[in-house]
Design a protein around this motif. Sequence first.
Motif, PDB file in Angstrom:
ATOM      1  N   GLY A 137       0.868  -1.175   0.000  1.00 22.80           N
ATOM      2  CA  GLY A 137       0.000   0.000   0.000  1.00 22.80           C
ATOM      3  C   GLY A 137       0.898   1.216   0.000  1.00 22.80           C
ATOM      4  N   THR A 138       0.324   2.376   0.289  1.00 20.68           N
ATOM      5  CA  THR A 138       1.148   3.597   0.299  1.00 20.68           C
ATOM      6  C   THR A 138       1.825   3.755   1.659  1.00 20.68           C
ATOM      7  N   ILE A 139       2.816   4.640   1.677  1.00 20.18           N
ATOM      8  CA  ILE A 139       3.521   4.860   2.952  1.00 20.18           C
ATOM      9  C   ILE A 139       2.574   5.505   3.964  1.00 20.18           C
ATOM     10  N   ASP A 140       1.645   6.347   3.475  1.00 21.30           N
ATOM     11  CA  ASP A 140       0.680   6.954   4.405  1.00 21.30           C
ATOM     12  C   ASP A 140      -0.223   5.888   5.032  1.00 21.30           C
ATOM     13  N   GLU A 141      -0.599   4.917   4.225  1.00 22.87           N
ATOM     14  CA  GLU A 141      -1.428   3.828   4.780  1.00 22.87           C
ATOM     15  C   GLU A 141      -0.636   3.011   5.804  1.00 22.87           C
ATOM     16  N   ALA A 142       0.653   2.835   5.523  1.00 24.31           N
ATOM     17  CA  ALA A 142       1.499   2.099   6.484  1.00 24.31           C
ATOM     18  C   ALA A 142       1.603   2.877   7.797  1.00 24.31           C
ATOM     19  N   VAL A 143       1.714   4.205   7.683  1.00 23.67           N
ATOM     20  CA  VAL A 143       1.776   5.038   8.901  1.00 23.67           C
ATOM     21  C   VAL A 143       0.451   4.925   9.666  1.00 23.67           C
ATOM     22  N   GLU A 144      -0.632   4.912   8.920  1.00 25.65           N
ATOM     23  CA  GLU A 144      -1.950   4.742   9.573  1.00 25.65           C
ATOM     24  C   GLU A 144      -2.012   3.439  10.355  1.00 25.65           C
ATOM     25  N   LEU A 145      -1.457   2.390   9.720  1.00 22.72           N
ATOM     26  CA  LEU A 145      -1.459   1.086  10.394  1.00 22.72           C
ATOM     27  C   LEU A 145      -0.596   1.140  11.653  1.00 22.72           C
ATOM     28  N   PHE A 146       0.515   1.860  11.584  1.00 29.33           N
ATOM     29  CA  PHE A 146       1.357   2.033  12.775  1.00 29.33           C
ATOM     30  C   PHE A 146       0.535   2.693  13.892  1.00 29.33           C
ATOM     31  N   HIS A 147      -0.263   3.702  13.525  1.00 23.60           N
ATOM     32  CA  HIS A 147      -1.096   4.370  14.541  1.00 23.60           C
ATOM     33  C   HIS A 147      -2.148   3.410  15.100  1.00 23.60           C
ATOM     34  N   GLN A 148      -2.598   2.506  14.245  1.00 20.82           N
ATOM     35  CA  GLN A 148      -3.535   1.483  14.713  1.00 20.82           C
ATOM     36  C   GLN A 148      -2.855   0.579  15.739  1.00 20.82           C
ATOM     37  N   VAL A 149      -1.579   0.225  15.461  1.00 14.41           N
ATOM     38  CA  VAL A 149      -0.818  -0.602  16.411  1.00 14.41           C
ATOM     39  C   VAL A 149      -0.742   0.133  17.752  1.00 14.41           C
ATOM     40  N   LEU A 150      -0.417   1.425  17.698  1.00 14.31           N
ATOM     41  CA  LEU A 150      -0.344   2.213  18.939  1.00 14.31           C
ATOM     42  C   LEU A 150      -1.678   2.179  19.674  1.00 14.31           C
ATOM     43  N   ALA A 151      -2.747   2.388  18.915  1.00 18.68           N
ATOM     44  CA  ALA A 151      -4.078   2.431  19.545  1.00 18.68           C
ATOM     45  C   ALA A 151      -4.438   1.073  20.149  1.00 18.68           C
ATOM     46  N   ASP A 152      -4.074   0.005  19.448  1.00 18.57           N
ATOM     47  CA  ASP A 152      -4.401  -1.339  19.960  1.00 18.57           C
ATOM     48  C   ASP A 152      -3.590  -1.684  21.204  1.00 18.57           C
ATOM     49  N   LEU A 153      -2.289  -1.324  21.167  1.00 20.96           N
ATOM     50  CA  LEU A 153      -1.422  -1.738  22.267  1.00 20.96           C
ATOM     51  C   LEU A 153      -1.522  -0.804  23.465  1.00 20.96           C
ATOM     52  N   PHE A 154      -1.866   0.446  23.198  1.00 29.35           N
ATOM     53  CA  PHE A 154      -1.922   1.451  24.288  1.00 29.35           C
ATOM     54  C   PHE A 154      -3.267   2.165  24.228  1.00 29.35           C
ATOM     55  N   PRO A 155      -4.355   1.460  24.487  1.00 29.77           N
ATOM     56  CA  PRO A 155      -5.681   2.043  24.286  1.00 29.77           C
ATOM     57  C   PRO A 155      -5.973   3.232  25.203  1.00 29.77           C
ATOM     58  N   THR A 156      -5.203   3.354  26.280  1.00 30.36           N
ATOM     59  CA  THR A 156      -5.540   4.430  27.225  1.00 30.36           C
ATOM     60  C   THR A 156      -4.865   5.753  26.880  1.00 30.36           C
ATOM     61  N   VAL A 157      -3.924   5.735  25.905  1.00 36.12           N
ATOM     62  CA  VAL A 157      -3.239   6.989  25.564  1.00 36.12           C
ATOM     63  C   VAL A 157      -4.069   7.760  24.549  1.00 36.12           C
ATOM     64  N   ASN A 158      -4.264   9.052  24.811  1.00 36.15           N
ATOM     65  CA  ASN A 158      -5.006   9.899  23.882  1.00 36.15           C
ATOM     66  C   ASN A 158      -4.169  10.134  22.625  1.00 36.15           C
ATOM     67  N   PRO A 159      -4.668   9.686  21.462  1.00 38.77           N
ATOM     68  CA  PRO A 159      -3.850   9.762  20.253  1.00 38.77           C
ATOM     69  C   PRO A 159      -3.451  11.183  19.883  1.00 38.77           C
ATOM     70  N   HIS A 160      -4.186  12.198  20.338  1.00 40.66           N
ATOM     71  CA  HIS A 160      -3.855  13.577  19.954  1.00 40.66           C
ATOM     72  C   HIS A 160      -2.730  14.167  20.793  1.00 40.66           C
ATOM     73  N   GLU A 161      -2.373  13.481  21.852  1.00 37.60           N
ATOM     74  CA  GLU A 161      -1.333  14.038  22.723  1.00 37.60           C
ATOM     75  C   GLU A 161      -0.064  13.221  22.684  1.00 37.60           C
ATOM     76  N   GLN A 162       0.039  12.316  21.721  1.00 37.55           N
ATOM     77  CA  GLN A 162       1.097  11.341  21.885  1.00 37.55           C
ATOM     78  C   GLN A 162       2.431  11.666  21.226  1.00 37.55           C
ATOM     79  N   SER A 163       2.431  12.324  20.080  1.00 37.70           N
ATOM     80  CA  SER A 163       3.680  12.416  19.334  1.00 37.70           C
ATOM     81  C   SER A 163       4.456  13.677  19.665  1.00 37.70           C
ATOM     82  N   THR A 164       5.767  13.522  19.812  1.00 37.52           N
ATOM     83  CA  THR A 164       6.623  14.710  19.832  1.00 37.52           C
ATOM     84  C   THR A 164       7.651  14.538  18.739  1.00 37.52           C
TER      85      THR A 164
END
Length: 354
Positions: A320-347
């Motif tokens: 797929g595209t690299i953007d789709e791969a990044v989306e999947l990475f975010h899905q991994v984060l959401a699945d493994l760390f469901p309690t972290v707010n996705p909007h506050e996570q990246s620096t």
Amino acid sequence: MITPIIDDRTIKKLQAIINGVQTIAITCHKSPDGDALGSSLALCHVLRRLGKDAVVVTPDMAPRALEFIPGIRDLIVFTKHEARARKALNDAQVIFCLDFNSLHRIDRLGEIIIPLNTRRVLIDHHLDPEDAFDVMVSFPEASSTCELVFRVLMQMGLLRLMDRHAASCLYVGLLTDTGGFAYSCDNPEFFEILASIMRRRIDRVNLYNKALNTFSADSLRLQGYAISEKMQLFPEQGASLITLDKAELERFNYNRGDTETLVNKPLAIPGIYWSVFLREDADRIKVSCRSQGDFSVSDICARYFNGGGHENAAGGEFFGTIDEAVELFHQVLADLFPTVNPHEQSTNKDNEEK
Ligand code: 5GP
Ligand code: MN
């Protein structure tokens, strides 16, 4: 003392096979690394010294950075010499499969090998090997396939044939699969094996520099760019993500192997214990993951990225595209760390400047 960990029955079977054949093919996984090439070339060299007609057939080219490994010019590379590769596999009376756990890891070589009636010997340290081999030397706890080739030779009484050439090949795999003796080498016997290899008077410093400390200017600049501009950190989840797309790779005249150790770099940051690198290759997104401690990236690669590997070093691919791969990475984060707010996570650099 180096414990004979491989059971006697397996060693006897191996001895019977080797004594009974003349032509031998050795193969290893696609995009071969220092361990795959080092173990295959060492075994090939020893078998030749034993009087066998042995060859190494690889699914694709070795990276230029590993061209210093002794014997590498004799490789039969399937993508370059298809007819010779087919003939070598067809003619072989036994096929050694080194540093991979599934025939899918060797691309089209797998399709050639599967219908053949030829015996297959696995020597490997990846988790969960498939049941497709007549003899299996599978130890996921081993540092490297090079360690296992040493142990096979030792238990078969063939170490006398391990000369400086073979020892140099094995040294490369022991070195590269442990990140320079940093991880996956907690067993003290690892260093006894290393000592035995060093007694063959290998050119240790030269091999070290070539294997771990040689980069082209372009490669160094690409790595600098990736870390400075592309590394995103997710401190709440102990994660790092680096992506490089085709245009970025082209800008730095990317050659195979140029990003080999990049994925390890974010692990230097305190609190970052797993790292993902997504690279846009011609036909797919190549995924590389590394971790520290008991956080398993092989599970992540198997579940999300059609891959696998080791607990602390794994890889896979994404179609797929690299953007789709990044989306999947975010899905991994959401699945493994469901309690972290996705909007506050990246620096990353931009965020820090705000
Ligand atoms: P790397 O990130 O250096 O390509 O690979 C790290 C580890 O993951 C290696 O041990 C390699 O065998 C494994 N690995 C890399 N890519 C794949 C893949 O596509 N499939 C599987 N099953 N394992 C992979
Ligand atoms: Mn390996």
